[in-house]
Scaffold this motif. Structure first.
Motif, short mmCIF file in Angstrom:
data_model
loop_
_atom_site.label_atom_id
_atom_site.label_comp_id
_atom_site.label_asym_id
_atom_site.label_seq_id
_atom_site.Cartn_x
_atom_site.Cartn_y
_atom_site.Cartn_z
N PHE A 1 -11.62 25.98 -1.21
CA PHE A 1 -12.15 24.65 -0.21
C PHE A 1 -13.44 24.17 -0.75
O PHE A 1 -14.38 25.04 -0.87
N PRO A 2 -13.64 23.01 -0.99
CA PRO A 2 -14.77 22.47 -1.56
C PRO A 2 -15.91 22.35 -0.51
O PRO A 2 -15.93 22.26 0.57
N SER A 3 -17.19 22.78 -1.03
CA SER A 3 -18.42 22.76 -0.03
C SER A 3 -18.67 21.18 0.37
O SER A 3 -18.99 21.05 1.55
N TRP A 4 -18.24 20.32 -0.33
CA TRP A 4 -18.52 18.84 0.29
C TRP A 4 -17.56 18.55 1.07
O TRP A 4 -17.64 17.41 2.01
N ALA A 5 -16.63 19.29 1.73
CA ALA A 5 -15.81 18.70 2.71
C ALA A 5 -16.04 20.01 3.91
O ALA A 5 -15.37 19.48 4.94
N TYR A 6 -17.04 20.64 3.88
CA TYR A 6 -17.44 21.32 5.05
C TYR A 6 -18.06 20.40 6.25
O TYR A 6 -18.49 19.35 6.00
N SER A 7 -17.64 20.58 7.24
CA SER A 7 -18.20 19.84 8.68
C SER A 7 -18.22 20.81 9.74
O SER A 7 -17.93 22.20 9.70
N ASN A 8 -18.54 20.42 10.77
CA ASN A 8 -18.51 21.38 11.98
C ASN A 8 -17.37 21.81 12.43
O ASN A 8 -17.09 22.89 13.01
N THR B 1 -3.78 0.55 -10.96
CA THR B 1 -3.20 -0.02 -9.58
C THR B 1 -4.01 0.28 -8.54
O THR B 1 -4.77 1.28 -8.53
N THR B 2 -3.80 -0.69 -7.47
CA THR B 2 -4.74 -0.54 -6.38
C THR B 2 -4.84 0.85 -5.67
O THR B 2 -5.93 1.20 -5.13
N PRO B 3 -3.82 1.54 -5.36
CA PRO B 3 -3.62 2.78 -4.77
C PRO B 3 -4.80 3.74 -5.17
O PRO B 3 -5.34 4.52 -4.54
N ASN B 4 -4.88 3.85 -6.47
CA ASN B 4 -5.91 4.75 -7.18
C ASN B 4 -7.29 4.45 -6.66
O ASN B 4 -8.03 5.27 -6.41
N LEU B 5 -7.44 3.26 -6.54
CA LEU B 5 -8.73 2.62 -6.17
C LEU B 5 -9.08 3.01 -4.77
O LEU B 5 -10.06 3.34 -4.34
N VAL B 6 -8.00 2.79 -4.05
CA VAL B 6 -8.30 3.32 -2.45
C VAL B 6 -8.32 4.61 -2.67
O VAL B 6 -9.20 5.00 -1.55
N LEU B 7 -7.82 5.56 -3.36
CA LEU B 7 -8.05 7.00 -3.17
C LEU B 7 -9.74 7.22 -3.33
O LEU B 7 -10.23 7.96 -2.61
N GLN B 8 -10.07 6.69 -4.59
CA GLN B 8 -11.32 6.88 -5.01
C GLN B 8 -12.56 6.51 -3.89
O GLN B 8 -13.34 7.21 -3.47
N GLY B 9 -12.22 5.53 -3.32
CA GLY B 9 -12.96 4.80 -2.09
C GLY B 9 -12.87 5.67 -1.04
O GLY B 9 -13.92 5.76 -0.30
N GLN B 10 -11.68 5.96 -0.70
CA GLN B 10 -11.56 6.95 0.58
C GLN B 10 -12.16 8.10 0.59
O GLN B 10 -12.94 8.83 1.45
N VAL B 11 -12.17 8.82 -0.68
CA VAL B 11 -12.97 10.27 -1.00
C VAL B 11 -14.41 9.85 -0.80
O VAL B 11 -14.94 10.65 -0.27
N ASN B 12 -15.04 8.96 -1.72
CA ASN B 12 -16.27 8.51 -1.51
C ASN B 12 -16.68 8.18 0.00
O ASN B 12 -17.91 8.65 0.28
N SER B 13 -15.87 7.62 0.82
CA SER B 13 -16.27 7.26 1.93
C SER B 13 -16.38 8.51 2.98
O SER B 13 -17.23 8.77 3.90
N LEU B 14 -15.40 9.31 3.15
CA LEU B 14 -15.12 10.55 3.79
C LEU B 14 -15.96 11.53 3.45
O LEU B 14 -16.36 12.38 4.47
N PHE B 15 -15.93 11.64 2.13
CA PHE B 15 -16.85 12.97 1.62
C PHE B 15 -18.00 12.23 0.72
O PHE B 15 -17.89 12.50 -0.36
N PRO B 16 -19.03 11.91 1.32
CA PRO B 16 -20.16 11.20 0.46
C PRO B 16 -20.76 12.12 -0.54
O PRO B 16 -21.33 11.77 -1.43
N LYS B 17 -20.92 13.43 -0.15
CA LYS B 17 -21.47 14.34 -1.40
C LYS B 17 -20.18 15.08 -2.07
O LYS B 17 -20.65 16.48 -2.68
N ASN B 18 -19.27 14.41 -2.46
CA ASN B 18 -18.26 15.03 -3.49
C ASN B 18 -18.82 15.27 -4.73
O ASN B 18 -17.83 15.88 -5.90
N GLY B 19 -20.00 14.38 -5.19
CA GLY B 19 -20.32 14.57 -6.43
C GLY B 19 -19.52 13.95 -7.58
O GLY B 19 -19.43 14.27 -8.73
#
Length: 638
Positions: free
Chosen positions: A614-621, A286-304
């Protein structure tokens, strides 16, 4: 006056589109900041999505216009800017907009120089065709092939033949088949196929041995919120006189008819509910699942690549199974009663009707004929696709993507979208029949090649292109919120939630999303809320997936209203259901769904996504304070 109001109501969409931007203008005018500009865009799009004054996909294109005009994001692909260089080193490393560029100079050159350098800016247009969109298109190519060659219908009928037609098992059979098919193909297409089969089986199951009455009437109680009047039956004689019809049936027959109606309602609801439940099990379901994946990759590009097909399946599939079984029990109790022996066919006396219903399924299955070469080819390619998805980069062992196509960090350069497009292209090449020396009837003397499994005409007719733009609009909104600073501002405002236990936060958010999605598109719901939830999680040092995952699943819990999701609307249009029936059944099912999702996010999701810290890929200033004393951020604090 009434005519005037009717005219305004007829033009309500135009009024909304023209008045909403003007009504919201004080926000960017009084607060001329990028955060306010981005908030204006998001609020405007949210209201248009909720009112559906414009098509959802058209509203999703607004960031392409608003973001460049407001200075939030650049619309161009590349920008040319002069960049100063010193002359102390023959080779200098430049850092610009997050990109490393190496420039070589001849030795001995002196003086400062300027070089016109082409570098990527924060572009809004590229957000509309990210890897998640490619995964959506590739997955639908395979789903279209499955649907085009009727493979999904063969699977459905075969499972129903195995399970049988006893009431409780028939209910379970339709739910299992619908849920399994909706894992791979569109929920709407699955429902549209299964509902006619269910009604054909029910017609045979409740057909009287002596035939139907002379005249049964054709009233459809679909849009009737009140119960039909018992004094409705009348008989009209040849002379035009109308006389009341004496009650021809005894009380047991009336009770039996009521039971049949209840079971028919339960069968209809089980199809649309299981279609929505089954879609949550896979990333492409279903499309919301893909929305989640895209948002995670867009907001946290280093999420591995933390959200991939394998990790999502490990988290969502057990959730789907538990929710499906509980939904089956709830529908069985509500529409069949508590007599489980009778529900499972023990001691029943309606063997003739059951055999007739079983014969309908057998007949439909025989009409499909033997399995064709095209069906076998699609089945093989489908299995290969699923295997490649699971083994590409599973995380708990090295996948073929890590071994065959690694980048400098050992991660797979091949994505799930790459695999889906690869299999999709193969379907355009594989013939639908065994190749042979077949003469072309239109051109005698020439050989004719069999058609491929897929052709562009079929794809173009069945591909929901509007969803591609809707996904892209969601990714553009998320990126704009990040670049404008709106996400950070929202996160600061939500820091008081740090004193609330994380399980309570997840439960309350799930209830809110499940309520909101009853009135709006589930894609629009996840698109609007996921960036805000990600900012909130960062502000309170909570793992972002701890709130993003359950809220994404909750967006699929649209069980109460016919307009909540297309499967509900399809079932409702067939008749036999009232709004009150769906609302009463779906209310408790929503509560059950939220509880199951809360159980999932607080149990087996922890080792899959590493939610303990708390994951390292979510760190910011803005999250520097999260680096101190964060041992287990998703557990209740003392």
């Amino acid at each position: 006056m009434a005519t005037c109001w009717q005219g305004l109501w007829a033009y309500r969409s135009y009024l909304i589109v023209f008045l909403l931007p003007i009504f919201l203008l004080p926000l960017p005018i009084l607060v001329p900041t990028k955060e306010a500009y981005c908030a204006y865009s998001i609020i405007l799009m949210a209201l248009l999505w909720c009112t559906e004054a414009l098509p959802l996909a058209v509203t999703a294109l607004f960031p392409i216009i608003l973001y460049p005009m407001m200075g939030i994001m650049d619309a161009s692909e590349m920008i040319q800017r002069p960049f100063p260089f010193g002359s102390e080193s023959p080779r200098e490393q430049l850092l610009f907009v997050g990109m490393s560029v190496t420039v070589a100079f001849p030795r001995g050159a002196g003086g400062d120089r300027f070089l016109p350098l082409s570098v990527p800016a924060h572009q809004v247009c590229i957000e509309y065709l990210k890897d998640t969109n490619i995964l959506f298109i590739g997955g639908l190519l395979v789903a279209i092939a499955v649907e085009h060659w009727n493979l999904h219908k063969r699977i459905a009928l075969r499972v129903l033949l195995i399970i049988g037609v006893r009431p409780a098992l028939l209910l379970l059979g339709f739910m299992l088949v619908t849920a399994f098919l909706s894992m791979w193909i569109s929920n709407t297409a699955t429902t549209a196929m299964m509902v006619p089969i269910a009604h054909a089986v029910l017609e045979q199951l409740y057909k009287t041995p002596t035939g139907k009455d002379v005249e049964e009437g054709s009233d459809n109680p679909t849009f009737e919120l009140q119960e039909p009047s018992p004094q409705k039956n009348v008989s009209k004689l040849n002379n035009g006189q109308v006389h009341p019809v004496p009650p021809a049936s005894s009380e047991p027959k009336v009770q039996k008819d009521r039971q049949q109606l209840r079971f028919s309602q339960g069968m209809s609801l089980c199809v649309c509910y299981s279609a929505s439940i089954g879609g949550i099990a896979t990333l492409t379901g279903t499309t919301p699942n893909l929305v989640l994946q895209g948002q995670v990759n867009s907001l946290f590009p280093k999420n591995g690549n933390v959200v991939n097909f394998a990790s999502w399946f490990g988290f969502a599939f057990p959730t789907m199974v538990i929710l499906l079984l509980l939904a089956w029990l709830w529908l069985q109790v509500l529409f069949l009663g508590f007599n489980f022996l009778k529900n499972f066919g023990f001691g029943g006396q309606e063997k003739d009707q059951e055999r007739a219903a079983f014969h309908v399924i057998q007949t439909e299955h025989k009409l499909l004929g033997p399995m064709t070469f095209a069906e076998m080819a699609v089945s093989v390619l489908f299995v290969i696709l699923v295997v490649l998805w699971f083994t590409r980069e599973p995380g708990f062992f090295l996948g073929w993507g890590n071994l065959a196509f690694p980048n400098k960090d050992g991660e797979s350069m091949v994505s799930d979208g790459t695999v889906a497009i690869f299999i999709g292209i193969i379907m355009f090449l594989v013939p639908s029949k065994i190749p042979g020396l077949t003469q072309d009837p239109e051109k005698p003397g020439r050989l004719k090649a069999p058609p491929a499994l897929l052709n562009w005409k079929t794809v173009n007719e069945k591909m929901p292109w509007n969803i591609v733009f809707l996904l892209g609009g969601g990714f553009a909104l998320a990126k704009g919120s990040e670049k404008s600073g709106l996400s950070e501002w929202l996160g600061d405002k939500l820091t008081p939630l740090q004193n609330v236990p994380p399980p309570a936060i997840a439960f309350i958010l799930c209830l809110m999303i499940a309520t909101f999605t009853e009135c709006t598109s589930n894609v629009a719901t996840t698109t609007l809320f996921l960036p805000i939830l990600a900012s909130m999680a960062q502000a309170i040092c909570l793992h972002p997936l701890y709130v993003m995952l359950p809220c994404t699943l909750s967006a699929s819990l649209a069980f109460m209203l016919p307009v909540a999701t297309p499967p509900n609307a399809i079932v409702f249009s067939f008749g036999g259901l009232k709004v009150s029936d769906m609302a009463r059944t779906g209310f408790l099912l929503n509560i059950i769904g939220v509880l199951v999702i809360t159980l999932a996010i607080n149990s087996w999701s922890f080792p899959i996504f590493g939610l303990h810290t708390f994951p390292s890929w979510a760190y910011s200033n803005a999250t520097a304070h999260c680096m101190v004393g964060q041992t287990n951020t998703t557990m209740p604090r003392p």
